[in-house]
Write an enzyme that holds these catalytic residues in place. Sequence first.
Site, PDB file in Angstrom:
ATOM      1  N   HIS A  67       0.844  -1.202   0.000  1.00  0.00           N
ATOM      2  CA  HIS A  67       0.000   0.000   0.000  1.00  0.00           C
ATOM      3  C   HIS A  67       0.876   1.248   0.000  1.00  0.00           C
ATOM      4  O   HIS A  67       2.075   1.176   0.264  1.00  0.00           O
ATOM      5  CB  HIS A  67      -0.896   0.017   1.250  1.00  0.00           C
ATOM      6  CG  HIS A  67      -0.096   0.153   2.511  1.00  0.00           C
ATOM      7  ND1 HIS A  67       0.610  -0.904   3.063  1.00  0.00           N
ATOM      8  CD2 HIS A  67       0.149   1.208   3.317  1.00  0.00           C
ATOM      9  CE1 HIS A  67       1.235  -0.503   4.149  1.00  0.00           C
ATOM     10  NE2 HIS A  67       0.985   0.783   4.332  1.00  0.00           N
TER      11      HIS A  67
ATOM     12  N   ASP B 283       0.687   4.878   2.054  1.00  0.00           N
ATOM     13  CA  ASP B 283      -0.053   5.313   3.242  1.00  0.00           C
ATOM     14  C   ASP B 283      -1.162   6.318   2.934  1.00  0.00           C
ATOM     15  O   ASP B 283      -0.945   7.280   2.195  1.00  0.00           O
ATOM     16  CB  ASP B 283       0.882   5.973   4.255  1.00  0.00           C
ATOM     17  CG  ASP B 283       1.883   4.989   4.823  1.00  0.00           C
ATOM     18  OD1 ASP B 283       1.500   3.840   5.107  1.00  0.00           O
ATOM     19  OD2 ASP B 283       3.052   5.381   4.990  1.00  0.00           O
TER      20      ASP B 283
ATOM     21  N   HIS C 217       4.721   0.065  -0.003  1.00  0.00           N
ATOM     22  CA  HIS C 217       5.514  -0.741   0.930  1.00  0.00           C
ATOM     23  C   HIS C 217       4.627  -1.792   1.577  1.00  0.00           C
ATOM     24  O   HIS C 217       3.390  -1.716   1.511  1.00  0.00           O
ATOM     25  CB  HIS C 217       6.199   0.137   1.982  1.00  0.00           C
ATOM     26  CG  HIS C 217       5.262   0.937   2.809  1.00  0.00           C
ATOM     27  ND1 HIS C 217       4.706   2.121   2.373  1.00  0.00           N
ATOM     28  CD2 HIS C 217       4.757   0.733   4.054  1.00  0.00           C
ATOM     29  CE1 HIS C 217       3.914   2.614   3.305  1.00  0.00           C
ATOM     30  NE2 HIS C 217       3.927   1.778   4.349  1.00  0.00           N
TER      31      HIS C 217
ATOM     32  N   ARG D  53       5.720   5.796  14.081  1.00  0.00           N
ATOM     33  CA  ARG D  53       5.572   6.398  12.748  1.00  0.00           C
ATOM     34  C   ARG D  53       4.967   7.796  12.827  1.00  0.00           C
ATOM     35  O   ARG D  53       3.971   7.999  13.526  1.00  0.00           O
ATOM     36  CB  ARG D  53       4.658   5.510  11.893  1.00  0.00           C
ATOM     37  CG  ARG D  53       4.678   5.890  10.416  1.00  0.00           C
ATOM     38  CD  ARG D  53       3.791   4.987   9.606  1.00  0.00           C
ATOM     39  NE  ARG D  53       2.410   5.435   9.652  1.00  0.00           N
ATOM     40  CZ  ARG D  53       1.376   4.716   9.210  1.00  0.00           C
ATOM     41  NH1 ARG D  53       1.569   3.521   8.685  1.00  0.00           N
ATOM     42  NH2 ARG D  53       0.154   5.198   9.282  1.00  0.00           N
TER      43      ARG D  53
HETATM   44  C1  SIN Z   1       3.454   0.689   7.646  1.00  0.00           C
HETATM   45  O1  SIN Z   1       3.714   1.856   7.926  1.00  0.00           O
HETATM   46  O2  SIN Z   1       2.706   0.413   6.721  1.00  0.00           O
HETATM   47  C2  SIN Z   1       4.066  -0.447   8.430  1.00  0.00           C
HETATM   48  C3  SIN Z   1       5.502  -0.643   8.147  1.00  0.00           C
HETATM   49  C4  SIN Z   1       6.172  -1.579   9.126  1.00  0.00           C
HETATM   50  O3  SIN Z   1       5.637  -1.846  10.228  1.00  0.00           O
HETATM   51  O4  SIN Z   1       7.240  -2.059   8.809  1.00  0.00           O
END
Ligand code: SIN
Length: 287
Positions: free
Chosen positions: A110, A112, A262, A278
Amino acid sequence: MLQATSSTLQLENLSPFIGTAVHGIDLREPVSDADFAVLRDALNQRSLLLFRGQQIDEGQHVAFSRRFGTLLGHVLTQFLKQQHPEIYVLSNVTEGGKPIGNHKEGWNWHSDLSYKAEPSLGALLYAVEVPPEGGDTLFASMHAAWDALDPAMQQRIRHLKATHSYANYYGKAFADRQPLSDKQRADVPDVQHPLVRTHPETGRLSLYVGQDVVKQIDGLPAEESTALLAELNAHAIDPRFSYRHRWQAGDLLIWDNRSTMHCATPYDDHKYRRVMHRTTVAGDRPF
Ligand code: SIN
C-alpha cells in the site's frame, strides 16, 4: 558506493531504483537548511532514505518529521502517543492488557493513507525494538513500475481512476476485530484517485495501486476491474523494483508515498517484540 554531496552528508544507494542510506548526520541535532535541501532532493530522486543508528527521542522524531510538512494523526486514535499524538505506534506489545500499538498494520502492499482525498506525502518510521528475524519492510518504486509497463498498457490505464477504501482494507486485514464504528467509517469515506499519478515535485509518473485498499477500477465491468487490478498489483511489486529493509533498532526510514508502495512482513509475534513509531506527513491531492 558513497556519493559526496555539497554538504557533509554522504549518500549510498541501497538498490537500483529505490532507497539511499544517508551517512554523516545525527538527528538529535537540528538539520541545517543546506543539509535539508540535500535530503529533500535525495528523497524526490530515490523515494526512500535510511538513517542508521539514530538515538532520537520522541520529540526529536517529531521535530525532524515537521521539516517535511504538517503532521497528521490517525483514525485509530487509541494508538497515538499521549505526549506526542503525531506519533502512531505499530506493535505487538500489550501493557496492562491493552495493545500499545496497532499490530499487523501494513502487512499488505500500500501507499499510506491512499484512502484519503489528500493522501500523505510520506512517513518517517523509527525502529524502537525489532525482532532478531522477520518483520522486514519491503519498498517498491512505482516510478520504476510505471516505466517498465509496456506502452500499450500505459496507454490503456493512463487516464483511468480507481476507488480507494479504508473500510475495504480494514475488513480484509482485520476481519477478526471489532468492525469500524460508524464514526470511524464516516471519517474515512471511499475516495477516487488516478491510477497513474504525477509526482508534484519532479513531474515523474508512477503507478498508483495497492492491495485491498483499492476496491475497484472505476468505469470497468467488475471482472475486468478485478483482473486488471490483480495484474497491475503483481507487476508493481516485482522484486526488480523493490528493496527489502532488515531493521535494526535506531533505524529511521522516510519514504515518499507519492512514488512508492511498501509492505511489512510477518515475524514470530509470540516470541519477539516489535515496536515502531511512525509520523505521517500531510500531502496533496494526486493528479
Ligand atoms: C506501515 O507503515 O505500513 C508499516 C511498516 C512496518 O511496520 O514495517
